[in-house]
Design a protein around this motif. Structure first.
Motif, PDB file in Angstrom:
ATOM      1  N   ILE A 180       0.852  -1.187   0.000  1.00  0.00           N
ATOM      2  CA  ILE A 180       0.000   0.000   0.000  1.00  0.00           C
ATOM      3  C   ILE A 180       0.883   1.230   0.000  1.00  0.00           C
ATOM      4  O   ILE A 180       1.913   1.282   0.666  1.00  0.00           O
ATOM      5  CB  ILE A 180      -0.938   0.005   1.224  1.00  0.00           C
ATOM      6  CG1 ILE A 180      -1.964   1.123   1.120  1.00  0.00           C
ATOM      7  CG2 ILE A 180      -0.169   0.131   2.512  1.00  0.00           C
ATOM      8  CD1 ILE A 180      -3.072   1.009   2.143  1.00  0.00           C
ATOM      9  N   TYR A 401      -9.236  -4.636  -2.422  1.00  0.00           N
ATOM     10  CA  TYR A 401      -7.843  -4.677  -2.862  1.00  0.00           C
ATOM     11  C   TYR A 401      -7.559  -3.478  -3.766  1.00  0.00           C
ATOM     12  O   TYR A 401      -6.542  -2.794  -3.619  1.00  0.00           O
ATOM     13  CB  TYR A 401      -7.529  -5.983  -3.612  1.00  0.00           C
ATOM     14  CG  TYR A 401      -6.094  -6.024  -4.096  1.00  0.00           C
ATOM     15  CD1 TYR A 401      -5.077  -6.498  -3.294  1.00  0.00           C
ATOM     16  CD2 TYR A 401      -5.750  -5.540  -5.363  1.00  0.00           C
ATOM     17  CE1 TYR A 401      -3.763  -6.499  -3.714  1.00  0.00           C
ATOM     18  CE2 TYR A 401      -4.436  -5.535  -5.800  1.00  0.00           C
ATOM     19  CZ  TYR A 401      -3.450  -6.017  -4.970  1.00  0.00           C
ATOM     20  OH  TYR A 401      -2.150  -6.003  -5.403  1.00  0.00           O
ATOM     21  N   VAL A 402      -8.468  -3.231  -4.710  1.00  0.00           N
ATOM     22  CA  VAL A 402      -8.275  -2.096  -5.623  1.00  0.00           C
ATOM     23  C   VAL A 402      -8.346  -0.797  -4.846  1.00  0.00           C
ATOM     24  O   VAL A 402      -7.554   0.127  -5.066  1.00  0.00           O
ATOM     25  CB  VAL A 402      -9.334  -2.125  -6.748  1.00  0.00           C
ATOM     26  CG1 VAL A 402      -9.171  -0.913  -7.666  1.00  0.00           C
ATOM     27  CG2 VAL A 402      -9.222  -3.412  -7.554  1.00  0.00           C
ATOM     28  N   LYS A 403      -9.262  -0.726  -3.906  1.00  0.00           N
ATOM     29  CA  LYS A 403      -9.413   0.501  -3.116  1.00  0.00           C
ATOM     30  C   LYS A 403      -8.141   0.784  -2.305  1.00  0.00           C
ATOM     31  O   LYS A 403      -7.592   1.881  -2.337  1.00  0.00           O
ATOM     32  CB  LYS A 403     -10.611   0.354  -2.169  1.00  0.00           C
ATOM     33  CG  LYS A 403     -10.912   1.603  -1.355  1.00  0.00           C
ATOM     34  CD  LYS A 403     -12.157   1.363  -0.482  1.00  0.00           C
ATOM     35  CE  LYS A 403     -12.500   2.597   0.330  1.00  0.00           C
ATOM     36  NZ  LYS A 403     -12.861   3.737  -0.513  1.00  0.00           N
ATOM     37  N   ASN A 405      -5.147  -0.243  -2.776  1.00  0.00           N
ATOM     38  CA  ASN A 405      -3.944  -0.031  -3.570  1.00  0.00           C
ATOM     39  C   ASN A 405      -4.063   1.064  -4.615  1.00  0.00           C
ATOM     40  O   ASN A 405      -3.053   1.528  -5.129  1.00  0.00           O
ATOM     41  CB  ASN A 405      -3.527  -1.336  -4.248  1.00  0.00           C
ATOM     42  CG  ASN A 405      -2.915  -2.290  -3.248  1.00  0.00           C
ATOM     43  OD1 ASN A 405      -1.881  -2.001  -2.680  1.00  0.00           O
ATOM     44  ND2 ASN A 405      -3.578  -3.400  -3.001  1.00  0.00           N
ATOM     45  N   GLY A 406      -5.284   1.443  -4.958  1.00  0.00           N
ATOM     46  CA  GLY A 406      -5.441   2.441  -6.002  1.00  0.00           C
ATOM     47  C   GLY A 406      -6.030   3.733  -5.494  1.00  0.00           C
ATOM     48  O   GLY A 406      -5.599   4.823  -5.877  1.00  0.00           O
ATOM     49  N   ASP A 407      -6.996   3.630  -4.633  1.00  0.00           N
ATOM     50  CA  ASP A 407      -7.819   4.780  -4.293  1.00  0.00           C
ATOM     51  C   ASP A 407      -7.484   5.245  -2.884  1.00  0.00           C
ATOM     52  O   ASP A 407      -8.340   5.702  -2.155  1.00  0.00           O
ATOM     53  CB  ASP A 407      -9.297   4.338  -4.369  1.00  0.00           C
ATOM     54  CG  ASP A 407     -10.211   5.528  -4.513  1.00  0.00           C
ATOM     55  OD1 ASP A 407      -9.769   6.563  -5.044  1.00  0.00           O
ATOM     56  OD2 ASP A 407     -11.372   5.400  -4.083  1.00  0.00           O
ATOM     57  N   TYR A 408      -6.198   5.149  -2.518  1.00  0.00           N
ATOM     58  CA  TYR A 408      -5.805   5.354  -1.121  1.00  0.00           C
ATOM     59  C   TYR A 408      -6.083   6.766  -0.641  1.00  0.00           C
ATOM     60  O   TYR A 408      -6.116   7.030   0.543  1.00  0.00           O
ATOM     61  CB  TYR A 408      -4.316   5.066  -0.953  1.00  0.00           C
ATOM     62  CG  TYR A 408      -3.465   6.126  -1.584  1.00  0.00           C
ATOM     63  CD1 TYR A 408      -2.988   7.190  -0.819  1.00  0.00           C
ATOM     64  CD2 TYR A 408      -3.191   6.095  -2.936  1.00  0.00           C
ATOM     65  CE1 TYR A 408      -2.242   8.176  -1.404  1.00  0.00           C
ATOM     66  CE2 TYR A 408      -2.445   7.077  -3.528  1.00  0.00           C
ATOM     67  CZ  TYR A 408      -1.964   8.122  -2.757  1.00  0.00           C
ATOM     68  OH  TYR A 408      -1.242   9.104  -3.336  1.00  0.00           O
ATOM     69  N   ARG A 409      -6.273   7.720  -1.590  1.00  0.00           N
ATOM     70  CA  ARG A 409      -6.423   9.108  -1.174  1.00  0.00           C
ATOM     71  C   ARG A 409      -7.760   9.371  -0.512  1.00  0.00           C
ATOM     72  O   ARG A 409      -7.893  10.317   0.242  1.00  0.00           O
ATOM     73  CB  ARG A 409      -6.273  10.033  -2.382  1.00  0.00           C
ATOM     74  CG  ARG A 409      -4.837  10.177  -2.840  1.00  0.00           C
ATOM     75  CD  ARG A 409      -4.725  11.174  -3.971  1.00  0.00           C
ATOM     76  NE  ARG A 409      -3.354  11.398  -4.328  1.00  0.00           N
ATOM     77  CZ  ARG A 409      -2.647  10.643  -5.158  1.00  0.00           C
ATOM     78  NH1 ARG A 409      -3.233   9.609  -5.714  1.00  0.00           N
ATOM     79  NH2 ARG A 409      -1.400  10.906  -5.414  1.00  0.00           N
TER      80      ARG A 409
ATOM     81  N   THR B 307      -3.107  -1.040 -10.157  1.00  0.00           N
ATOM     82  CA  THR B 307      -3.978  -0.284  -9.252  1.00  0.00           C
ATOM     83  C   THR B 307      -3.416   1.117  -9.025  1.00  0.00           C
ATOM     84  O   THR B 307      -4.174   2.071  -8.838  1.00  0.00           O
ATOM     85  CB  THR B 307      -4.177  -1.008  -7.904  1.00  0.00           C
ATOM     86  OG1 THR B 307      -2.906  -1.443  -7.408  1.00  0.00           O
ATOM     87  CG2 THR B 307      -5.078  -2.222  -8.066  1.00  0.00           C
ATOM     88  N   ALA B 308      -2.078   1.272  -9.078  1.00  0.00           N
ATOM     89  CA  ALA B 308      -1.481   2.613  -8.964  1.00  0.00           C
ATOM     90  C   ALA B 308      -1.876   3.461 -10.172  1.00  0.00           C
ATOM     91  O   ALA B 308      -2.179   4.658 -10.028  1.00  0.00           O
ATOM     92  CB  ALA B 308       0.039   2.526  -8.842  1.00  0.00           C
ATOM     93  N   GLY B 311      -5.387   4.556  -9.545  1.00  0.00           N
ATOM     94  CA  GLY B 311      -5.464   5.584  -8.516  1.00  0.00           C
ATOM     95  C   GLY B 311      -4.754   6.882  -8.895  1.00  0.00           C
ATOM     96  O   GLY B 311      -4.792   7.852  -8.136  1.00  0.00           O
ATOM     97  N   ARG B 318       6.644   0.517  -7.151  1.00  0.00           N
ATOM     98  CA  ARG B 318       6.017  -0.698  -7.678  1.00  0.00           C
ATOM     99  C   ARG B 318       6.608  -1.088  -9.030  1.00  0.00           C
ATOM    100  O   ARG B 318       6.623  -2.269  -9.372  1.00  0.00           O
ATOM    101  CB  ARG B 318       4.507  -0.486  -7.777  1.00  0.00           C
ATOM    102  CG  ARG B 318       3.879  -0.311  -6.404  1.00  0.00           C
ATOM    103  CD  ARG B 318       2.391  -0.041  -6.492  1.00  0.00           C
ATOM    104  NE  ARG B 318       1.824   0.110  -5.157  1.00  0.00           N
ATOM    105  CZ  ARG B 318       0.548   0.357  -4.919  1.00  0.00           C
ATOM    106  NH1 ARG B 318      -0.301   0.481  -5.926  1.00  0.00           N
ATOM    107  NH2 ARG B 318       0.114   0.479  -3.691  1.00  0.00           N
ATOM    108  N   TYR B 399     -11.989  -0.747 -10.247  1.00  0.00           N
ATOM    109  CA  TYR B 399     -13.176  -1.353  -9.632  1.00  0.00           C
ATOM    110  C   TYR B 399     -13.998  -2.097 -10.676  1.00  0.00           C
ATOM    111  O   TYR B 399     -14.516  -3.175 -10.435  1.00  0.00           O
ATOM    112  CB  TYR B 399     -14.075  -0.280  -9.014  1.00  0.00           C
ATOM    113  CG  TYR B 399     -13.524   0.371  -7.793  1.00  0.00           C
ATOM    114  CD1 TYR B 399     -13.110  -0.374  -6.702  1.00  0.00           C
ATOM    115  CD2 TYR B 399     -13.421   1.745  -7.721  1.00  0.00           C
ATOM    116  CE1 TYR B 399     -12.602   0.232  -5.576  1.00  0.00           C
ATOM    117  CE2 TYR B 399     -12.921   2.371  -6.593  1.00  0.00           C
ATOM    118  CZ  TYR B 399     -12.513   1.608  -5.521  1.00  0.00           C
ATOM    119  OH  TYR B 399     -12.015   2.217  -4.422  1.00  0.00           O
TER     120      TYR B 399
END
Lengths: 410, 410
Positions: A180, A401-403, A405-409, B307-308, B311, B318, B399
């Motif tokens: 993450i 998982y996507v959230k 790792n991708g949408d961490y903001r 996923t990066a 996001g 990565r 997603y």
């Protein structure tokens, strides 16, 4: 479990807040032995190995029988940090050696957290004597907490086995749940034992155990720059030293070490980022164990397979598509697939065969869906070609998982 | 584009609703040439090859210079269907041969859709003569629609090049967007040309073009059981037959074929399941092109990298973690990373260097985030070890990818 259940004679552990994590959470763990330990380790094969990995390889080569401690920080991986990162790993080890009154090359260093950032050396150098002062025989739980990054719970297991009339103890901690931002999570594990065993056999036993545990798990198929498993043995149990790889004692040592390694490794999968399922994939009948592992691992890492697990969808076509690109020898007209629920949790359902001879059976789709929707699922593929077998443990691929790792903001 | 822009002299195409899809959508495509074609093809390397793949390999071996047509159905993949599936592929081809008045082994068959289910042969056998009756020189658009499964739009491209004073035409269709239950989507492509070219050079040109196009794309790293690229050449352009691999005409043929193959392959990535981004990953300075491809492909298929991208997070750690596990030779202290936006869309932004010598530069995090949030992103990794280069095209992991593949029931 009572804290006193996690005690290995001669070892002490601590976990403190050294100020590396901005949250103020525990972020520095120390595991130490008053007497010198024999050490064994396995490291990431990633070409971008982090500074602590490169430092530990040197320590293991120079002083494999004189190790006193391992210091582990979370919050910063000390990876992709160039020459300053190398120096910081060394300075951290030296600070612990000084605080413990140990000699040179007596301390391993592990780091996990953000990549491409230098260690906050004030926190590390200030934390080293504080951690030494905090060492306690029952400090393992604090240590397990201090190495967490995206982990939602600490991972701490103990096992005991009798050898030569003496109780031999194993206690281990591990961390890792995926990755993450800004943390690049890492699979770290340290196992301590009071067994007396020669250093070459210690390394051999660890390699065997790792191959059946940590090398059999997958959350997302990525290998971090910091992955390390360390095994320390201080001989305090007083058992006759294990020196013969053909002995029953060595076999029992490997068996117990493998069991605690599987405990620690499975705990990582169960705490996988966004995981809603724990899936065991077994492949039998391959031409070799290596080919069986390749098939099981390709199934376990396929995004299509993992989203089907998340959706509770008995879409076995994705298993065969993944198996077929694994590189293993396969005769599709010999392939069979079986599923059952909950075997790993000890509540095994009757098995349901989905495929025989590479073609679908007339099974109940409703029953298959029921099994796929259980939190624990076992998949077994029979290739009917040879004696090769392998089992791997994995998770599903979820929105979370996507959230994470991708949408961490957000 | 006008339908007449997609015409290859001597070829006709059709797309009809044969009743294979329950929705009533177009589901059967036919591409045919009045005169016999030379054919070339590349097939999936998946060990669970579908029945049509195995049938087409036989046809290509037996009759590589006497092909009249390819029939393509969507809605059923005829994969994992055992001996009945083999017979159904053959019966479908024979029905088209009969309706066209062609001889034996003159028709290829492709299938895409649900796995582990037999073809609805009434629909196929009834559809064959209907499709033949629907053939038109400008029928390519219908054919492109009839092969869609989870695709959201048809993929149809044409190119023209002059050879020996004659205009030589290429028109191609492709499909594929990932996989979705109950459909196992497949990458299928057929390209028709009126070039006169020897069959060995036709196959050689196709292999070269496929390696630079279809083999450089990744949506989710999975390889289907049905992937096929077919190239038909009927010689109607009247150019002097291309027989010399060292000739300028052969080089131009390969160049044009590669260009249309990249058009068709990139269209698959742009229509990737749940894709919100189109990312070009270039690796230079590897020890070989193969090692560069391994690095680029490992980055392109890493769930953490993808996923990066989703996001919009410039998490280059990565990239290096993925590169480091690719198996390629890497000296981390020589590695540099650059990003820029929009190059593939023709609106290239200035480049931003993130990493030099394996360690981060003091770049603007805000600017890096801006670039990562563009819909088209270019990533370039320089390894500084040798002459090897490769470029791959990929998408993010969103997603919607999880929703399409896991949560299809809602």
């Amino acid at each position: 479990m009572n804290p006193t259940d996690h005690v290995v004679p001669g070892f002490e552990a601590a976990g403190i807040a050294a100020g590396i994590k901005k949250s103020g959470a525990l972020d520095l763990a120390l595991i130490a032995s008053r007497t010198p330990c024999r050490a064994a380790a396995t490291f990431t094969k990633n070409a971008f190995s982090a500074a602590p990995v490169m430092y530990d390889k040197q320590v293991l080569a120079i002083n494999p029988e004189g190790i006193h401690a391992v210091i582990i920080n979370s919050g910063c991986a000390n990876a992709c940090t160039g020459a300053p990162g190398d120096a910081n790993a060394r300075r951290t080890a030296e600070a612990v050696e000084q605080a413990l009154g140990a000699g040179d090359h007596a301390v391993f260093v592990m780091s996990t957290g953000v990549i491409g950032v230098q260690l906050p050396m004030d926190a590390l150098l200030g934390g080293a004597p504080t951690a030494v002062a905090a060492l306690r025989a029952d400090g393992w739980s604090d240590a397990a907490q201090a190495i967490m990054t995206t982990d939602t719970r600490p991972k701490l297991f103990s096992r005991t086995v009798e050898m030569g009339g003496r109780a031999v103890h194993f206690t281990g901690i591990s961390k890792g749940a995926g990755m993450i931002h800004p943390n690049m999570a890492t699979m770290l594990s340290t196992i301590a034992t009071d067994a007396a065993i020669s250093q070459p056999l210690l390394q051999r036993a660890l390699s065997t155990a790792v191959n059946q545990s940590y090398n059999r798990i997958s959350v997302d198929g990525d290998t971090s720059t910091n992955d390390t498993v360390l095994l320390l043995a201080n001989g305090a149990a007083g058992n006759p030293e294990i020196t013969d790889p053909a002995s029953g004692e060595y076999a029992r040592f490997v068996e117990t070490l493998t069991a605690i390694s599987i405990d620690l490794a499975q705990a990582i999968v169960r705490d996988g980022e966004g995981a809603t399922k724990f899936v065991t994939i077994t492949v039998n009948g391959a031409q070799s164990d290596e080919e069986a592992h390749a098939v099981a691992n390709t199934i376990a890492t396929s995004p299509l397979v993992k989203t089907a697990f998340f959706g509770g969808d008995a879409n076995w076509g994705r298993f065969v598509a993944a198996a077929g690109r694994s590189g293993a020898t396969i005769d599709q007209r010999r392939c069979s697939i079986y599923i059952c629920g909950g075997a790993n949790a000890g509540e095994r359902t009757p098995e349901l065969q989905l495929v025989a001879g590479g073609a679908p059976l007339d099974y109940s789709e409703a029953r298959a869906t029921e099994l796929f929707q259980l939190p624990e699922l076992d998949v077994r593929m029979e290739l009917a070609l040879g004696p090769g077998s392998a089992t791997v443990w994995t998770t599903d691929l979820s929105y979370d998982y996507v959230k994470i790792n991708g949408d961490y903001r957000t």
